[in-house]
Design a protein around this motif. Structure first.
Motif, mmCIF file in Angstrom:
data_model
loop_
_atom_site.group_PDB
_atom_site.id
_atom_site.type_symbol
_atom_site.label_atom_id
_atom_site.label_comp_id
_atom_site.label_asym_id
_atom_site.label_seq_id
_atom_site.Cartn_x
_atom_site.Cartn_y
_atom_site.Cartn_z
ATOM 1 N N GLU A 25 0.819 -1.212 0.000
ATOM 2 C CA GLU A 25 0.000 0.000 0.000
ATOM 3 C C GLU A 25 0.854 1.265 0.000
ATOM 4 N N HIS A 26 1.988 1.230 0.698
ATOM 5 C CA HIS A 26 2.875 2.396 0.783
ATOM 6 C C HIS A 26 4.130 2.246 -0.064
ATOM 7 N N GLY A 27 4.212 1.201 -0.884
ATOM 8 C CA GLY A 27 5.299 1.072 -1.827
ATOM 9 C C GLY A 27 6.629 0.741 -1.183
ATOM 10 N N VAL A 28 7.692 1.003 -1.971
ATOM 11 C CA VAL A 28 9.031 0.633 -1.534
ATOM 12 C C VAL A 28 9.475 1.462 -0.339
ATOM 13 N N GLY A 29 8.879 2.643 -0.147
ATOM 14 C CA GLY A 29 9.237 3.462 1.010
ATOM 15 C C GLY A 29 8.972 2.765 2.321
ATOM 16 N N ALA A 30 7.916 1.927 2.372
ATOM 17 C CA ALA A 30 7.626 1.174 3.592
ATOM 18 C C ALA A 30 8.676 0.098 3.822
ATOM 19 N N LEU A 31 9.164 -0.507 2.740
ATOM 20 C CA LEU A 31 10.230 -1.498 2.867
ATOM 21 C C LEU A 31 11.499 -0.873 3.437
ATOM 22 N N VAL A 32 11.877 0.277 2.873
ATOM 23 C CA VAL A 32 13.085 0.961 3.344
ATOM 24 C C VAL A 32 12.912 1.380 4.801
ATOM 25 N N HIS A 33 11.721 1.885 5.136
ATOM 26 C CA HIS A 33 11.477 2.294 6.523
ATOM 27 C C HIS A 33 11.588 1.099 7.457
ATOM 28 N N GLY A 34 11.020 -0.052 7.059
ATOM 29 C CA GLY A 34 11.110 -1.235 7.907
ATOM 30 C C GLY A 34 12.548 -1.656 8.142
ATOM 31 N N LEU A 35 13.375 -1.602 7.098
ATOM 32 C CA LEU A 35 14.786 -1.969 7.226
ATOM 33 C C LEU A 35 15.514 -1.012 8.169
ATOM 34 N N LEU A 36 15.363 0.291 7.931
ATOM 35 C CA LEU A 36 16.068 1.276 8.758
ATOM 36 C C LEU A 36 15.549 1.270 10.191
ATOM 37 N N ASP A 37 14.254 1.007 10.363
ATOM 38 C CA ASP A 37 13.678 0.983 11.704
ATOM 39 C C ASP A 37 14.270 -0.157 12.519
ATOM 40 N N VAL A 38 14.437 -1.331 11.907
ATOM 41 C CA VAL A 38 15.042 -2.467 12.610
ATOM 42 C C VAL A 38 16.495 -2.158 12.952
ATOM 43 N N VAL A 39 17.217 -1.534 12.018
ATOM 44 C CA VAL A 39 18.623 -1.197 12.259
ATOM 45 C C VAL A 39 18.751 -0.201 13.411
ATOM 46 N N VAL A 40 17.920 0.834 13.412
ATOM 47 C CA VAL A 40 17.996 1.853 14.466
ATOM 48 C C VAL A 40 17.595 1.263 15.814
ATOM 49 N N ASP A 41 16.592 0.382 15.835
ATOM 50 C CA ASP A 41 16.225 -0.283 17.090
ATOM 51 C C ASP A 41 17.399 -1.093 17.637
ATOM 52 N N GLY A 42 18.149 -1.738 16.741
ATOM 53 C CA GLY A 42 19.346 -2.459 17.180
ATOM 54 C C GLY A 42 20.393 -1.527 17.768
ATOM 55 N N HIS A 43 20.508 -0.330 17.192
ATOM 56 C CA HIS A 43 21.431 0.659 17.754
ATOM 57 C C HIS A 43 21.011 1.039 19.165
ATOM 58 N N PHE A 44 19.704 1.235 19.372
ATOM 59 C CA PHE A 44 19.212 1.579 20.700
ATOM 60 C C PHE A 44 19.526 0.471 21.703
ATOM 61 N N GLU A 45 19.305 -0.779 21.295
ATOM 62 C CA GLU A 45 19.590 -1.894 22.205
ATOM 63 C C GLU A 45 21.078 -1.967 22.537
ATOM 64 N N ALA A 46 21.931 -1.679 21.552
ATOM 65 C CA ALA A 46 23.374 -1.698 21.800
ATOM 66 C C ALA A 46 23.780 -0.583 22.753
ATOM 67 N N VAL A 47 23.224 0.612 22.544
ATOM 68 C CA VAL A 47 23.536 1.736 23.440
ATOM 69 C C VAL A 47 23.061 1.429 24.852
ATOM 70 N N GLU A 48 21.875 0.841 24.958
ATOM 71 C CA GLU A 48 21.342 0.504 26.281
ATOM 72 C C GLU A 48 22.206 -0.539 26.981
ATOM 73 N N ALA A 49 22.687 -1.525 26.214
ATOM 74 C CA ALA A 49 23.541 -2.564 26.801
ATOM 75 C C ALA A 49 24.857 -1.965 27.293
ATOM 76 N N LEU A 50 25.442 -1.063 26.517
ATOM 77 C CA LEU A 50 26.681 -0.416 26.946
ATOM 78 C C LEU A 50 26.431 0.499 28.138
ATOM 79 N N ASP A 51 25.261 1.136 28.179
ATOM 80 C CA ASP A 51 24.915 1.978 29.325
ATOM 81 C C ASP A 51 24.834 1.137 30.594
ATOM 82 N N ASP A 52 24.197 -0.031 30.508
ATOM 83 C CA ASP A 52 24.115 -0.922 31.670
ATOM 84 C C ASP A 52 25.507 -1.397 32.097
ATOM 85 N N ALA A 53 26.369 -1.678 31.107
ATOM 86 C CA ALA A 53 27.731 -2.119 31.440
ATOM 87 C C ALA A 53 28.505 -1.014 32.144
#
Length: 343
Positions: free
Chosen positions: A153-181
């Motif tokens: 429904e939203h074309g290839v832009g939704a695909l790109v958003h899904g990819l970047l959203d997963v990548v950025v969420d992984g960055h957040f989890e990595a930052v949070e893990a280093l913060d806890d450490a």
């Protein structure tokens, strides 16, 4: 959701007229892209250079971008060409090193992902993680988020958003893990019994991990901004604009969090050195105090150890006097040093 269809090192999905369909094959990519009612996503893992070059020639992809997709140690970036957009990002996973792991083992596992964004398709190119443990980036999560947004429904832009959203969420989890450490190291640093052995080495490794994470997180602002402006220029799917704006906000937050952690670990590194100096000063102060106390009986017994005749020699009174003098002076020095917190 259609299951991924493996073809050697290629997997993908096809949507036609808004509906997912079976039958993805690598040779049919160009035909799918030519159909204006079809959306295709092809994910290529560890590609053969010649095969990727042939695909690029067939689809009209920029050859310099193709070289960047397979070149070693390529930085995070985005480039806009006449017919497509190319970007390279790094997804990040975190792991806790084992106790028997080699020194300076990183907590981060980076997965490199390059993508060619076409009007009706997305081609992602992934390379094996260099510092990983054999695990690879899970692309099925990207597919799931694309379906959550409504699929084609939203074309290839939704695909790109899904990819970047997963990548950025992984960055957040990595930052949070280093913060806890870092918080764990702070608690250990100010523990009553003092830090465990190897604190300086673990702090240095955290600092290296933050530098590595910063290299992949900070350039994400440029990547998301470039893709967002490219979409605005082409006026495609304005419904995705709030999602991209929210994604850019997440990237900024991850960047600011990474910068704050970098300052924090630097401060902790310096604080550890200062505490070591303070502990050394305390030890030296106590040793000096006890040395002064021990010097009193040493001086008195040394005086009466002279090989000459002096008052009280060979008498009980002399022994009692010298012993009393030693006891009085030692007690006096101990009380004085204790009041001044020298002992």
């Amino acid at each position: 959701m259609i299951d991924w269809v493996p073809v050697t090192q290629v997997q993908g999905r096809i949507w036609r007229s808004g509906q997912p369909v079976d039958g993805f094959t690598f040779p049919a990519i160009s035909e799918c892209l030519a159909d204006e009612h079809t959306l295709v996503w092809a994910d290529i893992y560890d590609p053969d250079h010649e095969a990727l070059r042939e695909l690029a020639e067939e689809l009209g992809l920029n050859m310099w971008a193709v070289e960047d997709a397979v070149a070693p140690k390529e930085r995070t970036k985005a480039s806009v060409y006449h017919t497509h957009t190319f970007f390279t990002v790094y997804a990040v996973d975190t792991r806790v090193p084992d106790e028997d792991a080699p020194p300076f083992t990183s907590r981060l596992v980076k997965h490199r992902i390059s993508a060619f964004v076409l009007p009706r398709g997305l081609i992602t190119v992934r390379l094996p993680s260099v510092n990983g443990d054999g695990t690879e980036f899970d692309m099925s999560e990207v597919s799931r988020r694309f379906d959550d947004l409504g699929g084609q429904e939203h074309g290839v832009g939704a695909l790109v958003h899904g990819l970047l959203d997963v990548v950025v969420d992984g960055h957040f989890e990595a930052v949070e893990a280093l913060d806890d450490a870092i918080e764990s190291l702070e608690d250990e640093l100010f523990a009553d019994g003092g830090p465990r052995h190897g604190l300086q080495r673990r702090t240095f490794q955290l600092r290296k991990d933050l530098v590595e994470l910063r290299r992949v997180v900070l350039p994400m602002r440029e990547v998301v901004s470039t893709i967002q402006h490219r979409r605005l220029d082409s006026s495609t799917e304005p419904a995705l604009d709030p999602l991209y704006a929210d994604l850019y906000d997440h990237v900024l937050r991850a960047s600011e969090w990474t910068e704050s952690l970098r300052d924090m670990v630097t401060t902790m590194f310096e604080t550890n050195l200062s505490l070591q100096d303070a502990r050394l000063n305390t030890v030296m102060k106590k040793l000096s105090g006890w040395a002064a106390i021990i010097a009193v009986p040493t001086a008195i017994t040394g005086f009466y150890g002279q090989n000459v005749v002096y008052p009280g020699i060979n008498t009980v009174v002399g022994f009692i006097a010298s012993t009393t003098l030693i006891a009085v002076l030692v007690i006096l020095l101990y009380v004085m040093f204790k009041r001044r917190d020298w002992l």
